[in-house]
Structure formats: structure tokens, C-alpha cells
Design a protein around this motif. Sequence first.
Motif, PDB file in Angstrom:
ATOM      1  N   CYS A  44      -1.388  -4.662  -0.381  1.00 48.01           N
ATOM      2  CA  CYS A  44       0.090  -3.955  -0.709  1.00 48.01           C
ATOM      3  C   CYS A  44       0.793  -4.834   0.022  1.00 48.01           C
ATOM      4  O   CYS A  44       2.093  -5.393  -0.435  1.00 48.01           O
ATOM      5  CB  CYS A  44       0.085  -2.668  -0.551  1.00 48.01           C
ATOM      6  N   MET A  45       0.480  -5.178   1.258  1.00 47.00           N
ATOM      7  CA  MET A  45       1.526  -5.923   2.073  1.00 47.00           C
ATOM      8  C   MET A  45       1.766  -7.157   1.439  1.00 47.00           C
ATOM      9  O   MET A  45       3.079  -7.915   1.672  1.00 47.00           O
ATOM     10  CB  MET A  45       0.793  -5.792   3.515  1.00 47.00           C
ATOM     11  N   CYS A  71      -4.970   4.165  -0.681  1.00 48.35           N
ATOM     12  CA  CYS A  71      -6.479   3.477  -0.872  1.00 48.35           C
ATOM     13  C   CYS A  71      -7.279   4.460  -0.039  1.00 48.35           C
ATOM     14  O   CYS A  71      -8.341   5.016  -0.644  1.00 48.35           O
ATOM     15  CB  CYS A  71      -6.543   1.987  -0.392  1.00 48.35           C
ATOM     16  N   ALA A  94       7.197  -4.977   4.766  1.00 49.76           N
ATOM     17  CA  ALA A  94       5.611  -5.316   4.969  1.00 49.76           C
ATOM     18  C   ALA A  94       5.049  -4.019   5.479  1.00 49.76           C
ATOM     19  O   ALA A  94       4.037  -3.665   4.854  1.00 49.76           O
ATOM     20  CB  ALA A  94       5.617  -6.576   5.713  1.00 49.76           C
ATOM     21  N   ALA A 132       4.681  -1.179   3.417  1.00 47.59           N
ATOM     22  CA  ALA A 132       3.812  -1.179   2.431  1.00 47.59           C
ATOM     23  C   ALA A 132       2.374  -1.125   2.709  1.00 47.59           C
ATOM     24  O   ALA A 132       1.693  -0.676   2.032  1.00 47.59           O
ATOM     25  CB  ALA A 132       4.262  -2.595   1.661  1.00 47.59           C
ATOM     26  N   PHE A 133       2.188  -1.761   3.941  1.00 50.85           N
ATOM     27  CA  PHE A 133       0.628  -1.865   4.341  1.00 50.85           C
ATOM     28  C   PHE A 133       0.470  -0.375   4.729  1.00 50.85           C
ATOM     29  O   PHE A 133      -0.407   0.126   4.407  1.00 50.85           O
ATOM     30  CB  PHE A 133       0.664  -2.474   5.830  1.00 50.85           C
ATOM     31  N   GLY A 157       0.237   1.834   1.158  1.00 51.38           N
ATOM     32  CA  GLY A 157      -0.659   1.162   0.438  1.00 51.38           C
ATOM     33  C   GLY A 157      -1.984   1.666   1.177  1.00 51.38           C
ATOM     34  O   GLY A 157      -3.057   2.045   0.442  1.00 51.38           O
ATOM     35  N   GLY A 158      -2.252   1.499   2.475  1.00 49.70           N
ATOM     36  CA  GLY A 158      -3.574   1.955   3.215  1.00 49.70           C
ATOM     37  C   GLY A 158      -3.916   3.149   2.829  1.00 49.70           C
ATOM     38  O   GLY A 158      -5.054   3.682   2.623  1.00 49.70           O
ATOM     39  N   GLY A 160      -6.798  -2.202   1.382  1.00 52.40           N
ATOM     40  CA  GLY A 160      -5.873  -1.927   0.499  1.00 52.40           C
ATOM     41  C   GLY A 160      -4.436  -2.028   1.119  1.00 52.40           C
ATOM     42  O   GLY A 160      -3.674  -2.468   0.340  1.00 52.40           O
ATOM     43  N   GLY A 161      -4.092  -1.468   2.385  1.00 50.06           N
ATOM     44  CA  GLY A 161      -3.036  -2.001   3.117  1.00 50.06           C
ATOM     45  C   GLY A 161      -2.458  -3.395   2.933  1.00 50.06           C
ATOM     46  O   GLY A 161      -1.511  -3.793   2.469  1.00 50.06           O
ATOM     47  N   LEU A 162      -3.484  -4.237   3.259  1.00 49.73           N
ATOM     48  CA  LEU A 162      -3.317  -5.604   3.123  1.00 49.73           C
ATOM     49  C   LEU A 162      -2.863  -6.300   1.983  1.00 49.73           C
ATOM     50  O   LEU A 162      -1.892  -7.034   1.662  1.00 49.73           O
ATOM     51  CB  LEU A 162      -4.416  -6.496   3.714  1.00 49.73           C
TER      52      LEU A 162
END
Lengths: 336, 119, 151
Positions: free
Chosen positions: B17-18, C41, C30, C33-34, C37-38, B13-15
Motif C-alpha cells: 500500500c505504501m 491486511c 506513505a 498508507a502503510f 494498509g497493514g 500488506g502495508g508495504l
Amino acid sequence: MGKKAGKQTFEISNPPTIISTGTVAGPFEGQGPLASDLDVIVSDIRDGQTTYEQGERSMLTKACRLALDHASHSISEVDLFLAGDLLNQIISSSFTAATLGLPYLGLYGACSAMAEGLGLGAMILDGGFVGSVLVATSSHNSATERQYRYPTEYGGQRRPYQQWTVTGAGAALLGYTGSGPRITAVTVGKVIDMGCKDPLNMGAAMAPAAADTIAAYFSDTKSDPSSLDLIFTGDLGEVGLNLCREELAEAGIELGDKLHDCGLMIYDRTKQDVHAGGSGCAASALVFLGHVYKGLQKKEMNRVLLIGTGSLHSPTSYMQGENIPCIAHAVRIERG
Amino acid sequence: MNWMLYVNAFWVGGLICMLSQLLFDTTTLNMGQILTGLTVLGGILGGFGLYDPLIEFAGGGAAMPIISFGNSLAKGAITEAERTGIIGILTGMFELTSTGITSAIVFGFLAAVIFKPKG
Amino acid sequence: MAKKKLNPKQEKYQQKVKKYESKPALFKNAFQAFVSGGLVCLIGQGFIDFYAAVMNLPKKEASNPAVATMILIGALLTAFGVFDKLAAYAGAGLSVPVTGFANSVVSAGLEFKEEGLVQGVGAKIFSLAGPVITFGVVTAFFVGLIHALIR
């Protein structure tokens, strides 16, 4: 009567005085470094009204009344009201004009509205048509965001070169009483299109217009920067101001530390997250009518040039891929 | 409890988004355009049956990002078409995505009635 | 879109704009966001397992209530005026997961309430999320069609 100098500049032969000013700022602007120079800082972005739009016009009306109060003028003594803002069909100005009940000419020059109004007001006064003119403008961060960009609660990251629309309103009463600063020359700008399309980078789009008008002012008046104490652009922000300097340097005009930008002055960018600086009609209105006007009164400066900068695009024009047309108007103000 | 699934959910998920963030920062695309692209990508991956294995592997890491929305639309259409013929594309389209769309509309409407934007 | 060619003067100026345009902090953005976002999720996966256990659902079906919960969270954060502040930090980390979909719908609904429930909220609620649904559906339509034809 006023006389034309060069192609774009009008020397005002009977210069009117900026008798008084009124400034109203939003709460965020009240945290900025120039807050002490502003008359009223409202605590609520809607200023107690229901919508942002009503809030903006409430601030605009307040600014007008403040300017009149400061001069102990009644509304009936004002001959003409000139105003402009950023909302569609300059609705804030028109509603305010309705509230004030004055003969009204609406201006659209986007964020150049204050300079445009001051210039036009001086010319009309110099023409002898009226004895006093009230000039006003306003902008509102949330109202412009929702009109031009996204809903205010939308979670979008801002670009680092983006600017922050200033919430506030400013009004100036022009006439021939008192000994305040005088408007002595006006340079009317041309619309400049240098191919910018990104509506998030308005500073870059407007910089060439500002440079063009500044160069026109010097060439029309056959003067050089040494004739001015300070030069203020309206809302170029950091990116735009740098570009404006470079454009001017290419034209052989070096302004050095005489050149300032109202959009950069109104916020403390180390503490306030406004990216490239402030923008909007209220940026130049608040900084000029608040801070600079007081500086002129206190004799900290004698002769300044205000260059109002406006990005004239519409939400439709940029969506259709058109370039952003820009304009800049200059007014020279001298200590009374 | 499968702890590995949580690790995978985080980094997958992080990837996603990144990479989207890098796309945002290095191009003039706005987030709406990027999300639209991701949805189309999800639809295509779903057509090839390539996205479900990722959900299997990363759970929420693949199910939460918007790509999953495109995948679900495609899967809904495909599955229903297999069952009832070509009309199934139309009837099955929102089969799997109904939750997301319905809850967003209902919550959005209720929020609009109750709350006021803070500006 | 009308693509007008730039004249040489405009062309030259655009080069200067690129020079002065402040650049985003690529690495920092970045990374943020990682992580965010992680995390989103990860929380989503938590809800999937939670609903699978509590409602006795197979994993695949448990993602439905999990998605709805994440949308509710996104909606509440938006309604309380917090989402935009979090997203300024997280960027795509909050926009790409379903929380971003919720935010785009709720923020539009919220923003246009003053224009009325029908012409404001009703009409504008999909002004931001609309493209995602439109393009998603059109893509899925053709993907489904191709699938049905080659089968």
C-alpha cells in the motif's frame, strides 16, 4: 449607447443598478467565514429533493425568488432571465427558467457564469432592449463530482492543489431603479490555452485567462490598479491566484493586497478540508452577491472589479488528452 | 496460531500500500490506473508462479491487495488449461476470483437499492 | 490520446505551474498508507484464520470467505458514507486491498441509482472497477496461453 474601449472592454454609458441579490448556500458553505453575508443556508445538500441535481435547481430557484423579494419585484416585472451552471447542457438553469416562466438566454462560461451574466445583462440594459434582467448561476459539489470526476462515495484521496466545488446559488436583479451598486464596464475575455491538461488543477489552468483579462481591462481603460479599491477573481484557488499574480507581475501589473479570490474567501481553509480553496459558479456568486455587494452598500468600498474565471473543458475533451481552454470575464462595479 | 504470519501480513500488506501511495503522490497516475497496473503485475507474477510463495509467507498481506486478484485470474486460467487443455483458459479464468466479483456485485447492487449516497 | 506539442509560451507556463503546485505530504501519506494498509491486511488474515477454524477449511480456501467478508465491510462503510472519509486519511491503504475494489463497485452502484436500476446501477456499477477486471483478464488470458503453449 455603450461604447467600446480598446479591444475587449465596453464602457456602459447608462449603467444599470444591481437592485437586489439573492444567495443560497449549502450546509458546508454555511460553516465558512462569510456565512453571515448569505441569505439562506440550506441544511440538506439535496435541499429536500430526491437528487443532487434537483437540489441544485431548487437552490437556484430560491435564489432568484429571494432577489425578487428583496426588491419587492414580481416575476412579471422581469424582462429577461440570464443563467448558467456547470451541469451538462446547463440543465439547472433551464429547469429554473421553466419554473420562473421568463424569456431566457442560457449562458455557458463554466464558473465565469456570474460575471458573464452581469456583463451581458448590463450591455443588454444599456442597449435599451429591456428594463430589467435577472441574472443567476449555481453549482453543486456532489452533482459536479459525479459528472466530472468520481461517485461521491468513492474513496479517492484528493490532490493538494485540488479545489472544492461550492454548493449554492446566487441571483442578481439588474435594472434602473434604486441606488445600489452599478455595473459600469465589462471586459469580455478571450479563450486562453496555456497547455494545462490536469482537470484537477483548474486554478492553474484558469490563472492565465484571469491575468489576460485583467491586463486587457487596464490597457483598454487606460487605467492602473490605483483606480480600483479591490479586485476579485472568481475561483482560482491558492495555486491559481499565485500564478495569476506572477503572470500579472510579468506584464508589469502589481496588484498587491487588492487582489483577492472568491474561492479562497468562502471557506476557512484552516478548519475546512478544501485543499486549494473553493471553485464553481457559486464561489463568485456567493462571495460577490453576498459579501462584496453588502460591502459596496455599506460604503466599505467604492470601485471593484470582479473577474469570473471559467474552465471550459468537458469530461470528453480531457479524457481525449486535450488541453483545458479557459476564459475570464471582468465587470467593474461602482457604489451607487 | 502462527503469530509471525500476522506480523508478515501487516508489513507486507502495508508495504504494498505504501509503495502504491508513493506512486500516486509522485506521478499524475490516478488510483484507478495504479490498481490496473497492480492487477496486470499480479497476472504476470502469477504466470511465473512467483506470487503464491508471497501469500504463503504473508497470508492476508499478499492475499488482500489487488495484485492477488491478477494472480488468481492467471492461476485459474493456467490450472484449468493444464487440466482440460487450451479451452481451460476460458473456463477457468474466474475459477478463483468468483468470490470477489460476485460478492462485490451483489453487495453493490443491494447497497444501491437500500442506501442513498451521502454526498 | 492526442498529444499536441506545447508552444514555447505554454512550455514556460507549465514550468511555473510545477513551481506553484502544492506538493503532497509524501512521508505522512506513505506512513498513513502503510499503517492502514497493514491493518486491513492484518484483519484479512484474521478472517482467514477464523474461517479456517470455524468452517474447517484449508488456509487457501479460507481466503475466499475472508475476501467476501472484507468486501462486505468495504461495501457497508461505503453505503454508510464513511469509506470516503477514511480513505482521505488512508489513501492507498484502503484502495489497494480488496476493500478498495468493493468501494469502487458499491460507490458507483449507489451513485447512479437515480438513473435507474438497469441503465444506472446495472450499467455503471463497473465504471471504476471495470479496468481492473478487463486488464486482469486480458493479462491472465495471455499468461495462460503462453503457459499452455510452452508446456
